[in-house]
Design a protein around this motif. Structure first.
Motif, mmCIF file in Angstrom:
data_model
loop_
_atom_site.group_PDB
_atom_site.id
_atom_site.type_symbol
_atom_site.label_atom_id
_atom_site.label_comp_id
_atom_site.label_asym_id
_atom_site.label_seq_id
_atom_site.Cartn_x
_atom_site.Cartn_y
_atom_site.Cartn_z
ATOM 1 N N PRO A 172 0.810 -1.220 0.000
ATOM 2 C CA PRO A 172 0.000 0.000 0.000
ATOM 3 C C PRO A 172 0.844 1.273 0.000
ATOM 4 C CG PRO A 172 -0.996 -1.621 1.447
ATOM 5 C CD PRO A 172 0.308 -2.216 0.974
ATOM 6 N N ASP A 173 1.969 1.275 0.733
ATOM 7 C CA ASP A 173 2.831 2.466 0.772
ATOM 8 C C ASP A 173 3.428 2.828 -0.583
ATOM 9 O OD1 ASP A 173 2.417 2.939 3.391
ATOM 10 O OD2 ASP A 173 4.390 2.287 4.103
ATOM 11 N N ASP A 174 3.524 1.838 -1.490
ATOM 12 C CA ASP A 174 4.150 2.096 -2.793
ATOM 13 C C ASP A 174 3.432 3.210 -3.560
ATOM 14 O OD1 ASP A 174 6.075 0.190 -2.351
ATOM 15 O OD2 ASP A 174 5.064 -1.379 -3.501
ATOM 16 N N VAL A 175 2.136 3.405 -3.322
ATOM 17 C CA VAL A 175 1.427 4.454 -4.071
ATOM 18 C C VAL A 175 1.959 5.840 -3.685
ATOM 19 C CG1 VAL A 175 -0.654 3.017 -4.306
ATOM 20 C CG2 VAL A 175 -0.539 4.720 -2.485
ATOM 21 N N GLY B 119 -6.948 -5.546 -0.690
ATOM 22 C CA GLY B 119 -7.356 -4.210 -1.114
ATOM 23 C C GLY B 119 -7.171 -4.036 -2.604
ATOM 24 N N VAL B 120 -7.465 -2.821 -3.075
ATOM 25 C CA VAL B 120 -7.411 -2.528 -4.510
ATOM 26 C C VAL B 120 -6.479 -1.348 -4.764
ATOM 27 C CG1 VAL B 120 -8.745 -1.823 -6.533
ATOM 28 C CG2 VAL B 120 -9.758 -3.382 -4.846
ATOM 29 N N PHE B 121 -5.494 -1.566 -5.656
ATOM 30 C CA PHE B 121 -4.651 -0.490 -6.166
ATOM 31 C C PHE B 121 -5.260 -0.018 -7.487
ATOM 32 C CE2 PHE B 121 -1.927 -3.273 -3.723
ATOM 33 C CZ PHE B 121 -1.087 -2.418 -3.023
ATOM 34 N N PHE C 18 -4.648 3.386 -3.182
ATOM 35 C CA PHE C 18 -4.920 2.082 -2.571
ATOM 36 C C PHE C 18 -6.144 2.188 -1.686
ATOM 37 C CE2 PHE C 18 -4.592 -0.932 1.002
ATOM 38 C CZ PHE C 18 -4.577 -2.123 0.290
ATOM 39 N N TYR C 19 -7.041 1.224 -1.824
ATOM 40 C CA TYR C 19 -8.266 1.185 -1.018
ATOM 41 C C TYR C 19 -8.356 -0.137 -0.275
ATOM 42 C CZ TYR C 19 -9.497 4.963 -4.191
ATOM 43 O OH TYR C 19 -9.488 6.121 -4.914
#
Ligand code: ZN
Length: 258
Positions: free
Chosen positions: A140-143, A170-172, A178-179
Motif C-alpha cells: 500500500p505504501d508504494d502508491v 485491497g485494490v490499487f 490504494f483502497y
C-alpha cells in the motif's frame, strides 16, 4: 458463475477448510489459487491436497518455489520453516502420494490470463507482481513512495490484475491509489473502463492487516467482493507452538493478524 480467488494459505489447513466451507455455502463452484499454498504453517500436506482437489488451477508462490527448488531472500525464520516444510513432503511414506504432491507443485503456473467470469475483461493473475511474478511485493505504501514502480506495473496490465503475496487485501488503482476493503462500499470494487486495478485478495492462512480472520475474494462479471471468514486461529497457533522448527512468532502473528 462467479469465481472464488484464494491465496497465501501457508500450510494453515484450519483456515483453508473454513474458507472452502464459506465458498461452498455461497454456491460458488469455481476456485482459483494465487500461490503460497505452503510455508510457515503446520499442515502443508493437507493444504496441497485440498488445493489440488478443489481449485481449477493454482499459481506458484515464493514459498512453494522454496520447497521445490530453494528459498530466495528468506529471513532465517522463513527459511527454517521452508526446510521443515520440504521435510514433510519427503517424509511421506506412500511413494505414490509423495510423487503426486511433487508433480502438483512442479506444474504450478507462474502467470495466467483469463477473462473475468461472463465478461470480456481480461484479468492477469500472478502471485507477487506483473513485473516479477513470484517475488515482488506491491505494498500500500508504494502508491506514495514508489511512483515509477507503480507506473511500470500498471503498464503491464490491460485492465485488471489479481495478486497475493503481501497478505494485505485491497485494490490499487492506476491513479495510483490504494483502497482497503472496508473503504470500498460493501467490501466490493466495481470494475471501471476508466481505470486499471490491481486487486490483492489477502491471505487465507496468515493475514497481515490486523484482522486475524481468513481473507479471500469472489470475482463477479462486473466486480470483486472481499470476504473475511472466522476460523479457529488458536488451533493453528497451538500446532505451530508444538513444532520446534516453526518459530513461535509464526503462531503469535496469526493471533494478531500481522
Ligand atoms: Zn505468502
Amino acid at each position: 458463475m462467479p469465481t472464488a480467488v484464494i491465496s497465501d494459505i501457508h500450510g494453515n489447513a484450519v483456515a483453508l477448510r473454513a474458507v472452502l466451507a464459506d465458498i461452498d455455502s455461497r454456491g460458488v463452484d469455481r476456485i482459483i489459487c494465487l500461490g503460497d499454498i505452503v510455508g510457515y504453517g503446520p499442515e502443508p500436506l493437507p493444504c496441497v491436497d485440498l488445493v489440488a482437489q478443489r481449485c481449477a488451477w493454482s499459481l506458484i508462490g515464493n514459498h512453494d518455489f522454496a520447497v521445490l527448488y530453494e528459498p530466495t531472500n528468506f529471513n532465517p525464520t522463513a527459511e527454517q520453516a521452508a526446510f521443515w516444510t520440504r521435510d514433510q513432503f519427503d517424509a511421506e511414506p506412500d511413494e505414490q502420494a509423495r510423487t503426486r504432491r511433487y508433480d502438483f507443485l512442479s506444474r504450478l503456473r507462474v502467470r495466467v490470463v483469463e477473462l473475468v467470469p461472463e465478461s470480456d475483461i481480461p484479468i492477469l493473475a500472478v502471485h507477487g507482481s506483473p513485473r516479477r511474478p513470484i517475488n515482488e511485493y506491491i505494498f500500500p505504501d508504494d502508491v506514495m513512495t514508489a511512483a515509477d514502480k507503480m507506473r511500470q506495473i500498471f503498464e503491464l496490465i490491460d485492465r485488471v490484475a489479481i495478486v497475493g503475496h503481501s497478505h494485505v487485501p485491497g485494490v490499487f488503482t492506476d491513479e495510483p491509489d490504494f483502497y482497503p476493503p472496508d473503504e470500498l462500499g460493501g467490501m466490493t470494487y466495481t470494475f471501471s473502463a476508466e481505470e486499471k486495478a490491481v486487486v490483492n485478495v489477502g491471505s487465507v492462512g496468515q493475514p497481515r492487516d490486523h484482522d486475524p480472520r481468513a481473507s479471500y475474494a469472489i470475482l463477479h462479471p462486473d466486480r470483486v467482493e472481499f470476504v473475511r471468514v472466522e476460523y479457529n486461529v488458536r488451533r493453528t497457533a497451538e500446532m505451530i507452538f508444538a513444532i520446534d522448527a516453526l518459530n513461535d512468532w509464526l503462531g503469535e502473528r496469526l493471533l494478531e493478524g500481522r
